[in-house]
Design a protein around this motif. Structure first.
Motif, short mmCIF file in Angstrom:
data_model
loop_
_atom_site.label_atom_id
_atom_site.label_comp_id
_atom_site.label_asym_id
_atom_site.label_seq_id
_atom_site.Cartn_x
_atom_site.Cartn_y
_atom_site.Cartn_z
N ARG A 197 0.39 8.88 10.81
CA ARG A 197 0.83 9.08 12.19
C ARG A 197 2.06 8.21 12.46
O ARG A 197 2.39 7.31 11.70
CB ARG A 197 -0.29 8.69 13.15
CG ARG A 197 -1.62 9.41 12.92
CD ARG A 197 -2.74 8.68 13.64
NE ARG A 197 -2.86 7.30 13.19
CZ ARG A 197 -3.69 6.41 13.71
NH1 ARG A 197 -4.47 6.75 14.71
NH2 ARG A 197 -3.72 5.18 13.26
N LYS A 198 2.73 8.49 13.59
CA LYS A 198 3.92 7.72 13.94
C LYS A 198 3.59 6.26 14.23
O LYS A 198 4.44 5.38 14.08
CB LYS A 198 4.61 8.34 15.14
CG LYS A 198 5.27 9.68 14.84
CD LYS A 198 6.02 10.22 16.05
CE LYS A 198 6.70 11.55 15.71
NZ LYS A 198 7.44 12.10 16.89
N SER A 199 2.37 5.99 14.63
CA SER A 199 1.98 4.61 14.96
C SER A 199 1.62 3.78 13.73
O SER A 199 1.39 2.58 13.84
CB SER A 199 0.78 4.63 15.92
OG SER A 199 -0.33 5.29 15.31
N ASP A 200 1.56 4.42 12.55
CA ASP A 200 1.23 3.71 11.32
C ASP A 200 2.49 3.24 10.62
O ASP A 200 3.59 3.72 10.90
CB ASP A 200 0.40 4.61 10.40
CG ASP A 200 -0.89 5.09 11.06
OD1 ASP A 200 -1.46 4.31 11.84
OD2 ASP A 200 -1.30 6.23 10.80
N PHE A 201 2.33 2.33 9.67
CA PHE A 201 3.48 1.77 8.95
C PHE A 201 3.24 1.91 7.44
O PHE A 201 2.11 1.77 6.97
CB PHE A 201 3.66 0.29 9.27
CG PHE A 201 3.84 -0.02 10.72
CD1 PHE A 201 5.06 0.17 11.34
CD2 PHE A 201 2.77 -0.50 11.48
CE1 PHE A 201 5.22 -0.12 12.69
CE2 PHE A 201 2.92 -0.79 12.81
CZ PHE A 201 4.15 -0.60 13.43
N VAL A 202 4.33 2.17 6.72
CA VAL A 202 4.24 2.23 5.26
C VAL A 202 5.38 1.40 4.67
O VAL A 202 6.50 1.39 5.20
CB VAL A 202 4.29 3.69 4.74
CG1 VAL A 202 5.53 4.40 5.22
CG2 VAL A 202 4.19 3.72 3.22
N PHE A 203 5.10 0.71 3.57
CA PHE A 203 6.05 -0.18 2.94
C PHE A 203 6.00 0.02 1.42
O PHE A 203 4.96 0.37 0.88
CB PHE A 203 5.72 -1.65 3.24
CG PHE A 203 5.44 -1.94 4.68
CD1 PHE A 203 6.42 -2.41 5.51
CD2 PHE A 203 4.16 -1.72 5.21
CE1 PHE A 203 6.16 -2.68 6.85
CE2 PHE A 203 3.88 -1.98 6.54
CZ PHE A 203 4.89 -2.46 7.37
N ARG A 204 7.13 -0.18 0.78
CA ARG A 204 7.15 -0.19 -0.69
C ARG A 204 7.38 -1.64 -1.13
O ARG A 204 8.44 -2.22 -0.88
CB ARG A 204 8.25 0.70 -1.24
CG ARG A 204 8.26 0.71 -2.78
CD ARG A 204 9.43 1.45 -3.36
NE ARG A 204 9.47 1.34 -4.80
CZ ARG A 204 10.59 1.20 -5.51
NH1 ARG A 204 11.77 1.18 -4.91
NH2 ARG A 204 10.55 1.09 -6.82
N LEU A 205 6.38 -2.20 -1.80
CA LEU A 205 6.48 -3.59 -2.23
C LEU A 205 7.35 -3.75 -3.46
O LEU A 205 7.92 -4.80 -3.72
CB LEU A 205 5.08 -4.16 -2.52
CG LEU A 205 4.09 -4.15 -1.35
CD1 LEU A 205 2.88 -4.98 -1.71
CD2 LEU A 205 4.73 -4.66 -0.08
N GLY A 206 7.47 -2.68 -4.24
CA GLY A 206 8.21 -2.74 -5.49
C GLY A 206 7.50 -1.90 -6.54
O GLY A 206 6.29 -1.70 -6.46
N GLY A 207 8.24 -1.41 -7.53
CA GLY A 207 7.62 -0.57 -8.55
C GLY A 207 6.93 0.62 -7.92
O GLY A 207 7.51 1.35 -7.11
#
Length: 606
Positions: free
Chosen positions: A226-236
């Motif tokens: 959803r738009k209220s959620d967050f996603v991140f790429r830590l690496g690899g």
């Protein structure tokens, strides 16, 4: 008013005042900063070319105020209020007012940034009398945009556009600080996601394809949330996800299910179809009390590794017992380090052998070889199973030391077993990809063979299908060296990897071992029967020995014999046994009538 300004440029007391004033005016006009003069009512009396580039604009705004200028230039009127506030301030204070200004141009969707000074202008004859106001300005747009770009790059992953590790920690810290003020009826979950088998993409298709895969994975994750959620790429291939405003814990599992479903779909990239990528996900809920950020992330990471341990392509919630598992894992690692450092293999380790059986032409069964299997009983930990300590040994680069000892111990035992009656016997030893990536591996094997004085024909190494993909160049070099020594090579767990046919082409293997997972279901699944039959036919057509692993039932053995597969391993014949027991069984021919009741469960009962 202009005379008041030019007093600052009168650097000589004598001479023509008009000439000096003309020089001052030219200097004033050409100062490379924005300058605008107002009367005390806020109407323009002068602007230079840096403030208004267009000649007509400079002409039209004289006698007009900022409202006219903002409207004429297409500047959003929100900035006008701030400027008017500062204008009133200088009228009241009669001293310099400094402020920054951002001017937004809606039609161009562009914002410009400025450093501004409102400077009072006083009458040269009456220094207490303010007669006007001068606006000085310098354009900060390039500097501010550059700073924003640097900040963006420092907090974002260049490949996927997602926030990176620093951005993740900044967001997580903010959420943890806000949690005590949020409703206790809403939950926030942290998900740690790692791609299964992603290394195969980079190793087999190249890092450029791998980068495109990561971009597609990022897109699929974002499309799932959803738009209220967050996603991140830590690496690899590691991602973290923060899911907010959950009513119940099971809602996090629903999101995890959707992520697994979407990420596991095939990828078609530059004519390459990738079907073996799946995610493993760990989930932990953020507590409402104080919590250490690193501990929270570690819990999610631990749950993710539990998902991998349980077979990948799934999610696991963090449980306190996982922390106990982490402590045990650390203890195993420490004791492995001590084992290798002290070289106390003979005191703590032993090698068991599971017989490899062949059905002879007379219908009887005989042991032709045995697979060497290491067992480790540590004084502190007790018995530690291979599926636990072998992966840890690989991760900590201790596998080479363990492997060398197993090989040497197996060669010593094999030499002890060999005699004129069983000169066909061989010992089969599993190899890790990490061992084969070691440039010195083949030389160490050669030295051990020469030291013990065993014929390499009595040695077989087992490689898994995915081994070759780890480091094709170095592994190929070691495999070639082993082959030239005269040792035999077998492909272990055949059928469950990703490159079976390619492997058969590249590896000079004389033996195929059918994975036990297929043998297990041949009595209940027509699909598995067909698959096993195909592998047997393939092996026979390529003139390879075919060994079926995990044979436990007479029905399985009957089916294999019907398909012309006459070599096997499994509990139907024997569990792994010490070398002393194996020695007593080597010369026995087993006569099993599989159609009568009372079949012995293993050759050890005969």
């Amino acid at each position: 008013m202009f005379e008041s300004i030019t007093k600052y440029f009168r650097w000589a007391k004598n001479g023509s005042g008009q000439v000096l004033q003309d020089i001052s005016y030219q200097l004033f006009k050409n100062i490379p900063i924005e300058i605008a003069l107002y009367d005390l009512h806020g109407f323009y009396t002068y602007v230079n070319k840096y403030y208004a580039v267009d000649d007509k604009v400079r002409e039209d705004i004289i006698g007009k105020d900022d409202a006219f200028y903002f409207k004429m230039s297409g500047i959003n009127m929100d900035a006008l209020i701030k400027r008017q506030t500062h204008f009133k301030e200088i009228l009241e204070r009669k001293r310099t007012v400094r402020f920054t200004e951002s001017l937004y141009f809606p039609e161009k969707d562009r914002t410009l940034y400025y450093k501004r000074y409102f400077q009072p202008i006083f009458d040269i004859h009456d220094p207490q009398k303010m007669i006007g106001i001068c606006l000085f300005g310098s354009d900060l747009t390039a500097l501010i945009l550059g700073q924003k770009e640097l900040k963006y790059l420092s907090y974002h992953d260049k490949l996927t556009g997602l926030k990176n590790r620093d951005g993740f920690y900044e967001q997580l810290d903010q959420l943890l600080a806000d949690l005590p003020r949020t409703s206790e009826h809403k939950l926030t979950a942290l998900l740690f996601l790692d791609l299964d088998n992603f290394k195969l993409v980079n190793d087999s298709l190249g890092h450029d394809i791998g980068d495109v895969v990561l971009q597609e994975v990022a897109n699929r994750i974002q499309a799932t949330l959803r738009k209220s959620d967050f996603v991140f790429r830590l690496g690899g291939d590691e991602f973290t996800i923060i899911i907010r405003h959950l009513n119940r814990e099971f809602e996090a599992s629903k999101v995890a299910d959707k992520l697994i479903k979407n990420i596991s779909k095939p990828y078609l990239i530059r004519h390459h179809k990738i079907t073996y990528l799946t995610p493993s996900i760990g989930i932990v809920f953020m507590p409402f009390g104080e919590v250490d950020r690193e501990i929270l992330v570690k819990k999610a990471d631990t749950a993710m590794y539990e998902a991998k341990r349980r077979g990948k392509n799934q999610y696991q919630f963090f449980k306190d017992s996982m922390t106990e598992d982490s402590i045990r894992r650390l203890n195993i690692e420490n004791n492995l380090q001590t084992l290798v450092k002290n070289k106390s293999f003979e005191q703590e380790c032993r090698v068991l052998y599971q017989p490899i059986i062949e059905r002879k032409a007379n219908g009887k069964y005989q042991i032709i070889g045995a697979e060497a299997l290491m067992r480790w009983e540590n004084p502190e930990l007790g018995m530690v199973m291979p599926n636990i300590f072998i992966p840890i040994a690989e991760e900590t680069n201790l596998i080479s030391a363990l492997g060398d000892w197993i090989f040497e111990r197996s060669c010593l035992d094999a030499k002890q077993l060999l005699n004129a009656k069983n000169s066909f016997f061989y010992v089969s030893i599993n190899l890790s990809a990490k061992q084969l990536k070691d440039p010195a591996f083949a030389d160490r094997i050669r030295n051990i063979i020469e030291k013990i004085g065993i014929d390499p024909v009595h040695i077989q190494f087992e490689l898994t299908e995915t081994t070759y993909l780890e480091d094709p160049v170095e592994i190929a070099r070691n495999i070639d060296a082993l082959s030239k020594m005269g040792v035999k090579l077998a492909i272990d767990d055949f059928g469950i990897g990703f490159a079976s046919l390619v492997y058969l082409q590249r590896i000079p293997a004389s033996t195929i071992k059918i994975d036990r997972s297929f043998i297990k279901h041949i009595t209940s699944s027509d699909e598995h029967k067909l698959f096993v039959k195909s592998i047997i036919n393939l092996g026979n057509n390529l003139d390879k020995e075919v060994i079926a692993e995990g044979v436990e039932l007479p029905q399985q053995l009957n089916f294999l014999n019907e398909q012309n597969c006459f070599k096997y391993q499994g509990f139907l014949f024997s569990k792994p046994i010490p070398v002393s027991e194996l020695k007593n069984l080597l010369t026995i021919e087993i006569d099993l009538n599989l159609n009568v009741q009372g079949i012995p469960t293993s050759i050890q009962q005969i």
